[in-house]
Design an enzyme around this catalytic site. Sequence first.
Site, PDB file in Angstrom:
ATOM      1  CD  GLN A   1      -3.045  -0.908   2.264  1.00 51.72           C
ATOM      2  OE1 GLN A   1      -2.685  -0.414   3.335  1.00 51.72           O
ATOM      3  NE2 GLN A   1      -4.236  -1.448   2.105  1.00 51.72           N
TER       4      GLN A   1
ATOM      5  CG  ASP B   1      -1.256   1.797  -5.148  1.00 47.48           C
ATOM      6  OD1 ASP B   1      -1.009   2.213  -6.295  1.00 47.48           O
ATOM      7  OD2 ASP B   1      -2.358   1.303  -4.837  1.00 47.48           O
TER       8      ASP B   1
ATOM      9  CB  SER C   1      -3.417   4.524  -3.794  1.00 48.24           C
ATOM     10  OG  SER C   1      -4.057   3.306  -4.109  1.00 48.24           O
TER      11      SER C   1
ATOM     12  CE1 TYR D   1      -7.627   1.254 -11.253  1.00 45.72           C
ATOM     13  CE2 TYR D   1      -6.312  -0.651 -10.619  1.00 45.72           C
ATOM     14  CZ  TYR D   1      -6.418   0.704 -10.881  1.00 45.72           C
ATOM     15  OH  TYR D   1      -5.315   1.496 -10.750  1.00 45.72           O
TER      16      TYR D   1
END
Length: 373
Positions: free
Chosen positions: A126, A129, A132, A229
Amino acid sequence: MKIAVLKEQADGERRVAATPETVRKFIALGATLAVETGAGETASIADAAYADAGASVGDRTATLAGADIVLGVQGPDPATLGGVAPGAWIVASLNPFGERARVEAYATAGYEALAMEFMPRITRAQSMDILSSQSNLSGYKAVLDAAAEYGRAFPMMMTAAGTISAAKAFVMGVGVAGLQAIATARRLGAQVSATDVRAATREQIQSLGAKPIFVENVAGIEGEGTGGYAGEMSPEYQAAQAELVSGHIAKQDIVITTALIPGRPAPRLISAAQVASMKPGSVIVDLAVEQGGNVEGSVAGEVVVVNGVTIVGHRNVPSRLATDASALFSRNLFNFLSAFWDKEAGRPVLDAEIGDAIRLTQGGRIVNARLAS
């Protein structure tokens, strides 16, 4: 281990792939940092700040000479990478589907190209990323862009001269960008509604104080699609959603569209007829405009007016918040490389789960399964 940080050459790109903060952190790992002169200028970072952090600052030739890793925001032109070490890593957002020829050129040159946008959406990745971190800023900026074009106020205002009604904002696509758009529009005082094909987003919409608008009589996607997604929906769902949206969108002042499908054109969410149904003075911001657009009539890089409705199609929206976008992007790159840093080898050593997911080229050929298919 020499890490080179390049000045971006793509038109309109204002971000930079490292900041003085991440330069210091890389040096603490034992790396040597070289930064191209002017690399951070458009992100409000002076060359002196990099030098103070411990990097050498010079022209592109000196920066690349012997570099083992090249950091970029967008993929650098392979023809401009002369002098790097054999098998050097190119770590950036590489647009593998849209820039296949460039990927092939990386392979031919013997570089190991690592596409940060292919980072798997798993818990331990995370902090790496880039999609994001940059989408979060895009969602925020989309609402500000809408506010700048909208000729009225967002919040309800009660004054001695009368009451101004709150703007009605509708967010289509509730991923990272969509959630931030909802939150920002709410903070500005708009009445916000949102829709998505993923049933799991209903609670997320409600948690931000917005009204969920969902097709009720045709099944959508339960939970998340692949990699977080949404996938493409059935013709039945698309027809039902179009009917629902047509009735809702005509009442909206602001619409933000964010829907993307990796490796494919953006889905068409708003037709010309639906645009025509909106009130004059309404604003649509199409965050997917560079992938073909969610809105019929949107134009990449332009703000157009169709039947009195303004359609905003800015390119590279994160770059319009270059300082913060660079700070987040550069931390994503550092978090990625530092997580795999082998102190004995003095360099990062990737594992199969993440390495195989993001590696496009190795040993003179394209090795990524997503590109092969």
